[in-house]
Motif scaffolding. Structure first.
Motif, PDB file in Angstrom:
ATOM      1  N   ASN A   1      -8.909  -1.171 -11.466  1.00 54.76           N
ATOM      2  CA  ASN A   1      -7.834  -1.762 -12.276  1.00 54.76           C
ATOM      3  C   ASN A   1      -6.720  -0.774 -12.610  1.00 54.76           C
ATOM      4  OD1 ASN A   1      -9.185  -4.328 -12.469  1.00 54.76           O
ATOM      5  ND2 ASN A   1     -10.507  -3.442 -14.056  1.00 54.76           N
ATOM      6  N   LYS A   2      -6.376   0.072 -11.642  1.00 55.90           N
ATOM      7  CA  LYS A   2      -5.279   0.999 -11.868  1.00 55.90           C
ATOM      8  C   LYS A   2      -3.939   0.243 -11.815  1.00 55.90           C
ATOM      9  CE  LYS A   2      -8.061   4.479 -12.143  1.00 55.90           C
ATOM     10  NZ  LYS A   2      -8.334   5.090 -13.464  1.00 55.90           N
ATOM     11  N   PRO A   3      -2.955   0.676 -12.577  1.00 58.33           N
ATOM     12  CA  PRO A   3      -1.647  -0.006 -12.574  1.00 58.33           C
ATOM     13  C   PRO A   3      -1.022  -0.019 -11.182  1.00 58.33           C
ATOM     14  CG  PRO A   3      -1.825   1.515 -14.434  1.00 58.33           C
ATOM     15  CD  PRO A   3      -3.015   1.774 -13.560  1.00 58.33           C
ATOM     16  N   GLY A   4      -0.397  -1.143 -10.844  1.00 52.55           N
ATOM     17  CA  GLY A   4       0.300  -1.252  -9.571  1.00 52.55           C
ATOM     18  C   GLY A   4      -0.585  -1.598  -8.401  1.00 52.55           C
ATOM     19  N   THR A   5      -1.842  -1.998  -8.656  1.00 53.27           N
ATOM     20  CA  THR A   5      -2.772  -2.313  -7.575  1.00 53.27           C
ATOM     21  C   THR A   5      -3.028  -3.819  -7.501  1.00 53.27           C
ATOM     22  OG1 THR A   5      -4.684  -1.906  -9.028  1.00 53.27           O
ATOM     23  CG2 THR A   5      -3.854  -0.050  -7.723  1.00 53.27           C
ATOM     24  N   TYR A   6      -3.947  -4.206  -6.640  1.00 61.68           N
ATOM     25  CA  TYR A   6      -4.211  -5.624  -6.369  1.00 61.68           C
ATOM     26  C   TYR A   6      -5.215  -6.181  -7.377  1.00 61.68           C
ATOM     27  CZ  TYR A   6      -5.060  -9.855  -3.614  1.00 61.68           C
ATOM     28  OH  TYR A   6      -5.149 -11.148  -3.184  1.00 61.68           O
TER      29      TYR A   6
ATOM     30  N   ALA B   1       0.655   2.767   9.373  1.00 64.48           N
ATOM     31  CA  ALA B   1       1.662   2.192   8.487  1.00 64.48           C
ATOM     32  C   ALA B   1       1.093   0.989   7.737  1.00 64.48           C
ATOM     33  CB  ALA B   1       2.909   1.789   9.285  1.00 64.48           C
ATOM     34  N   PRO B   2       0.202   1.198   6.786  1.00 63.56           N
ATOM     35  CA  PRO B   2      -0.315   2.471   6.276  1.00 63.56           C
ATOM     36  C   PRO B   2      -1.574   2.929   7.007  1.00 63.56           C
ATOM     37  CG  PRO B   2      -1.010   0.676   4.866  1.00 63.56           C
ATOM     38  CD  PRO B   2      -0.174   0.054   5.949  1.00 63.56           C
ATOM     39  N   THR B   3      -2.056   4.126   6.668  1.00 59.68           N
ATOM     40  CA  THR B   3      -3.268   4.663   7.277  1.00 59.68           C
ATOM     41  C   THR B   3      -4.500   4.095   6.579  1.00 59.68           C
ATOM     42  OG1 THR B   3      -3.383   6.559   5.770  1.00 59.68           O
ATOM     43  CG2 THR B   3      -2.060   6.827   7.793  1.00 59.68           C
ATOM     44  N   ILE B   4      -5.661   4.264   7.209  1.00 57.93           N
ATOM     45  CA  ILE B   4      -6.904   3.805   6.590  1.00 57.93           C
ATOM     46  C   ILE B   4      -7.162   4.557   5.289  1.00 57.93           C
ATOM     47  CG2 ILE B   4      -9.417   3.737   6.850  1.00 57.93           C
ATOM     48  CD1 ILE B   4      -7.928   1.553   8.380  1.00 57.93           C
ATOM     49  N   LEU B   5      -6.830   5.830   5.244  1.00 60.09           N
ATOM     50  CA  LEU B   5      -7.020   6.583   4.000  1.00 60.09           C
ATOM     51  C   LEU B   5      -6.173   6.009   2.879  1.00 60.09           C
ATOM     52  CD1 LEU B   5      -7.134  10.293   5.289  1.00 60.09           C
ATOM     53  CD2 LEU B   5      -9.048   8.777   4.708  1.00 60.09           C
ATOM     54  N   GLU B   6      -4.935   5.604   3.184  1.00 61.55           N
ATOM     55  CA  GLU B   6      -4.100   4.967   2.170  1.00 61.55           C
ATOM     56  C   GLU B   6      -4.698   3.640   1.734  1.00 61.55           C
ATOM     57  OE1 GLU B   6       0.501   5.973   2.545  1.00 61.55           O
ATOM     58  OE2 GLU B   6      -0.302   5.274   4.461  1.00 61.55           O
ATOM     59  N   HIS B   7      -5.209   2.860   2.705  1.00 63.56           N
ATOM     60  CA  HIS B   7      -5.855   1.594   2.378  1.00 63.56           C
ATOM     61  C   HIS B   7      -7.044   1.811   1.445  1.00 63.56           C
ATOM     62  CE1 HIS B   7      -4.010  -1.702   4.603  1.00 63.56           C
ATOM     63  NE2 HIS B   7      -3.825  -0.891   5.624  1.00 63.56           N
ATOM     64  N   LEU B   8      -7.913   2.769   1.789  1.00 66.88           N
ATOM     65  CA  LEU B   8      -9.103   3.012   0.987  1.00 66.88           C
ATOM     66  C   LEU B   8      -8.750   3.469  -0.426  1.00 66.88           C
ATOM     67  CD1 LEU B   8     -11.355   4.763   3.666  1.00 66.88           C
ATOM     68  CD2 LEU B   8     -11.842   2.584   2.534  1.00 66.88           C
ATOM     69  N   LEU B   9      -7.783   4.359  -0.533  1.00 65.74           N
ATOM     70  CA  LEU B   9      -7.349   4.822  -1.851  1.00 65.74           C
ATOM     71  C   LEU B   9      -6.820   3.660  -2.676  1.00 65.74           C
ATOM     72  CD1 LEU B   9      -6.759   7.383  -3.666  1.00 65.74           C
ATOM     73  CD2 LEU B   9      -4.423   7.202  -2.800  1.00 65.74           C
ATOM     74  N   TYR B  10      -6.000   2.815  -2.053  1.00 63.88           N
ATOM     75  CA  TYR B  10      -5.417   1.665  -2.753  1.00 63.88           C
ATOM     76  C   TYR B  10      -6.504   0.692  -3.188  1.00 63.88           C
ATOM     77  CZ  TYR B  10      -2.744  -2.652  -3.441  1.00 63.88           C
ATOM     78  OH  TYR B  10      -2.210  -3.808  -3.961  1.00 63.88           O
ATOM     79  N   TRP B  11      -7.495   0.450  -2.326  1.00 61.23           N
ATOM     80  CA  TRP B  11      -8.514  -0.552  -2.634  1.00 61.23           C
ATOM     81  C   TRP B  11      -9.478  -0.049  -3.712  1.00 61.23           C
ATOM     82  CZ3 TRP B  11      -6.923  -4.935  -1.983  1.00 61.23           C
ATOM     83  CH2 TRP B  11      -7.747  -6.062  -1.947  1.00 61.23           C
TER      84      TRP B  11
ATOM     85  N   VAL C   1       0.822  -1.209   0.000  1.00 62.19           N
ATOM     86  CA  VAL C   1       0.000   0.000   0.000  1.00 62.19           C
ATOM     87  C   VAL C   1       0.863   1.269   0.000  1.00 62.19           C
ATOM     88  CG1 VAL C   1      -1.750   1.303   1.264  1.00 62.19           C
ATOM     89  CG2 VAL C   1      -1.958  -1.183   1.049  1.00 62.19           C
ATOM     90  N   PRO C   2       1.859   1.398   0.907  1.00 60.27           N
ATOM     91  CA  PRO C   2       2.717   2.589   0.834  1.00 60.27           C
ATOM     92  C   PRO C   2       3.480   2.693  -0.482  1.00 60.27           C
ATOM     93  CG  PRO C   2       2.934   1.518   2.973  1.00 60.27           C
ATOM     94  CD  PRO C   2       2.176   0.577   2.099  1.00 60.27           C
ATOM     95  N   LYS C   3       3.851   1.544  -1.051  1.00 58.78           N
ATOM     96  CA  LYS C   3       4.565   1.559  -2.336  1.00 58.78           C
ATOM     97  C   LYS C   3       3.688   2.165  -3.421  1.00 58.78           C
ATOM     98  CE  LYS C   3       7.048  -1.514  -5.533  1.00 58.78           C
ATOM     99  NZ  LYS C   3       6.271  -1.230  -6.765  1.00 58.78           N
ATOM    100  N   TYR C   4       2.416   1.770  -3.420  1.00 58.75           N
ATOM    101  CA  TYR C   4       1.508   2.343  -4.416  1.00 58.75           C
ATOM    102  C   TYR C   4       1.339   3.843  -4.190  1.00 58.75           C
ATOM    103  CZ  TYR C   4      -2.700   3.471  -7.005  1.00 58.75           C
ATOM    104  OH  TYR C   4      -3.592   4.068  -7.849  1.00 58.75           O
ATOM    105  N   SER C   5       1.196   4.254  -2.932  1.00 60.42           N
ATOM    106  CA  SER C   5       1.048   5.677  -2.635  1.00 60.42           C
ATOM    107  C   SER C   5       2.248   6.473  -3.106  1.00 60.42           C
ATOM    108  CB  SER C   5       0.830   5.880  -1.129  1.00 60.42           C
ATOM    109  OG  SER C   5      -0.391   5.309  -0.705  1.00 60.42           O
ATOM    110  N   SER C   6       3.428   5.921  -2.888  1.00 59.77           N
ATOM    111  CA  SER C   6       4.640   6.641  -3.277  1.00 59.77           C
ATOM    112  C   SER C   6       4.755   6.779  -4.787  1.00 59.77           C
ATOM    113  CB  SER C   6       5.880   5.924  -2.721  1.00 59.77           C
ATOM    114  OG  SER C   6       6.041   4.657  -3.333  1.00 59.77           O
ATOM    115  N   GLU C   7       4.137   5.841  -5.527  1.00 53.51           N
ATOM    116  CA  GLU C   7       4.230   5.871  -6.984  1.00 53.51           C
ATOM    117  C   GLU C   7       3.076   6.649  -7.633  1.00 53.51           C
ATOM    118  OE1 GLU C   7       4.270   1.769  -7.970  1.00 53.51           O
ATOM    119  OE2 GLU C   7       6.374   1.445  -7.402  1.00 53.51           O
ATOM    120  N   ALA C   8       1.891   6.587  -7.029  1.00 50.23           N
ATOM    121  CA  ALA C   8       0.710   7.144  -7.689  1.00 50.23           C
ATOM    122  C   ALA C   8       0.263   8.493  -7.135  1.00 50.23           C
ATOM    123  CB  ALA C   8      -0.447   6.146  -7.596  1.00 50.23           C
TER     124      ALA C   8
END
Length: 428
Positions: free
Chosen positions: A288-293, A272-282, A72-79
């Motif tokens: 189907n954004k690149p670099g996601t699950y 580490a990560p925060t809920i906001l980061e989790h929600l954004l990632y999910w 999740v932090p990796k995606y945040s750092s990239e996107a």
């Protein structure tokens, strides 16, 4: 841009930093709200009428194939941009805004939202704070998602017991990905979905298949899973979140809809990560954004995509038709005794086991006090965390592992003079 001399800066000055630091505020439970069960107990107030149905093909559960503390932090750092944006925290068209405070770095006022006292005010707290903030962040990170938003849904026969929000495309806007809804957030207040209820839900291993001569009712965990499955498959929306606000479970149904991949419970104050980061990632994963699950591809019975559940067969009886009027659960608290003795003990240790040894273990505080509230839950979680650290926890038979409980990571020292403050992050 921030003005020199400002106490803080807008979140859009460095959205990546904001999302990594902004933890959800603690939601106080006022006296006017329904009574909270004792720490470590189930509520017996799920209330859902879900029962076995022929159309369901859900069979089993597995862990998410990702280390969220890295992915999740990796995606945040990239996107997520770490530079100033031209837009502000508030959308001038829709009025949606970033509302979760993050002091002292960012200048975001404290939200004026009343603590919840019933299901509707709980849903408003959830929609106004974490979901609206996530929606605004999604529009800033992925401008092409501006026609998407969280919409509270109504019309379910169990509307009095839960709320759910759909991440869906605005009407009359053509979908480029084939879906008009990509994620579901299912929410129940903590007096109905307790920490123990949420833990047992997340630790499920199997879901009973329909049988003409088999079971005619489901237990609490299965009723939640059944309801979630029905909502998701009816909307062809495989990604989901289940929450009571204090804890968050992220998951996704497989492409054949027979397996659900489920993550560990994430605490509202996680950093580490925060809920906001989790929600954004999910949400990004659901689109189907690149670099996601990606949805797991596993051998399974084929389920026709888009199958809409039919009304339940009344001959089966509802899930609440237990002979004793109580659902099949581990604890025996009925939520009626106002004179609990301080020396009473909780239910026996749970025998729940699961394939993912990193899943959150169930905690069992050893004492109950006469009055219960969020303070007592935090204290019970802290005691369980310390006990789990000292003696270790064995999961799944011979697979011995030391599991750190995310759900039990509250810090009681953050409660000050009876006032609620946002718990400080525990050291890594």
């Amino acid at each position: 841009m921030g003005i020199p001399g400002d106490i803080g800066i807008p979140a859009t000055e460095n959205l990546q930093l904001y999302l990594s630091q902004a933890t959800l505020p603690l939601m106080p439970i006022p006296r006017a709200a329904p009574r909270l069960p004792p720490a470590g107990h189930r509520s017996h107030k799920i209330g859902l009428t879900t029962r076995p149905e022929r159309y369901r093909r859900l069979e089993s559960f597995q862990g998410l194939a990702i280390d969220v503390e890295i992915g999740v932090p990796k995606y945040s750092s990239e996107a997520v941009p770490d530079h100033p944006l031209t837009e502000g925290d508030s959308d001038s068209v829709t009025g949606n805004a970033i509302l979760i405070p993050c002091n002292p770095t960012f200048d975001i006022p404290q939200p004026h939202v009343k603590p919840p006292t019933d299901l509707n005010s709980f849903a408003f707290w959830l929609a106004h704070l974490p979901l609206q903030t996530t929606e605004r962040a999604m529009h800033l990170v992925h401008p092409e998602s501006r026609h998407w938003s969280f919409i509270e849904q109504n019309g379910d026969m169990d509307d009095l017991h839960f709320k759910y929000f759909a991440w869906e495309l605005a009407p009359n806007i053509p979908s480029t990905g084939g879906r008009e809804t990509t994620a579901i957030v299912m929410a129940m207040p903590p007096w109905a979905l307790t920490p123990t209820d949420l833990q047992c839900f997340a630790a499920c291993k199997e879901f009973p298949l329909f049988s003409e001569t088999g079971r005619t009712r489901l237990n609490d965990d299965e009723r939640i899973w059944g309801k979630l499955y029905d909502i998701c498959i009816a909307r062809d929306s495989p990604y989901f979140v289940v929450t009571n606000y204090y804890g968050w479970v992220f998951g996704v149904f497989s492409k054949g809809w027979s397996i659900a991949a489920v993550g560990n419970i994430q605490t509202f104050a996680g950093h580490a990560p925060t809920i906001l980061e989790h929600l954004l990632y999910w949400l990004s994963s659901s689109m189907n954004k690149p670099g996601t699950y990606c949805r797991p591809e596993v051998p399974e019975t084929h389920v026709k995509r888009g199958l809409i559940p039919q009304p339940p067969d009344s001959s089966l009886g509802t899930a609440c038709d237990a002979d004793d009027g109580q659902s099949v659960t581990e604890s025996t608290w009925v939520g009626k005794d106002d004179d609990l003795q301080s020396g009473c003990s909780f239910a026996a240790e749970s025998d729940i086991s699961h394939a993912d040894s990193a899943r959150t273990p169930t905690y069992r505080p050893s004492k109950a006090s006469q009055r219960y509230g969020p303070r007592d839950w935090l204290r019970g979680c802290e005691e369980a965390r310390e006990r789990g650290t000292s003696i270790g926890l064995t999961l799944n038979g011979n697979a011995a592992s030391e599991a750190t409980s995310h759900w039990s990571s509250f810090s009681v020292s953050t409660i000050r003079a009876g006032d609620w403050i946002n718990p400080a992050p525990l050291p890594l």
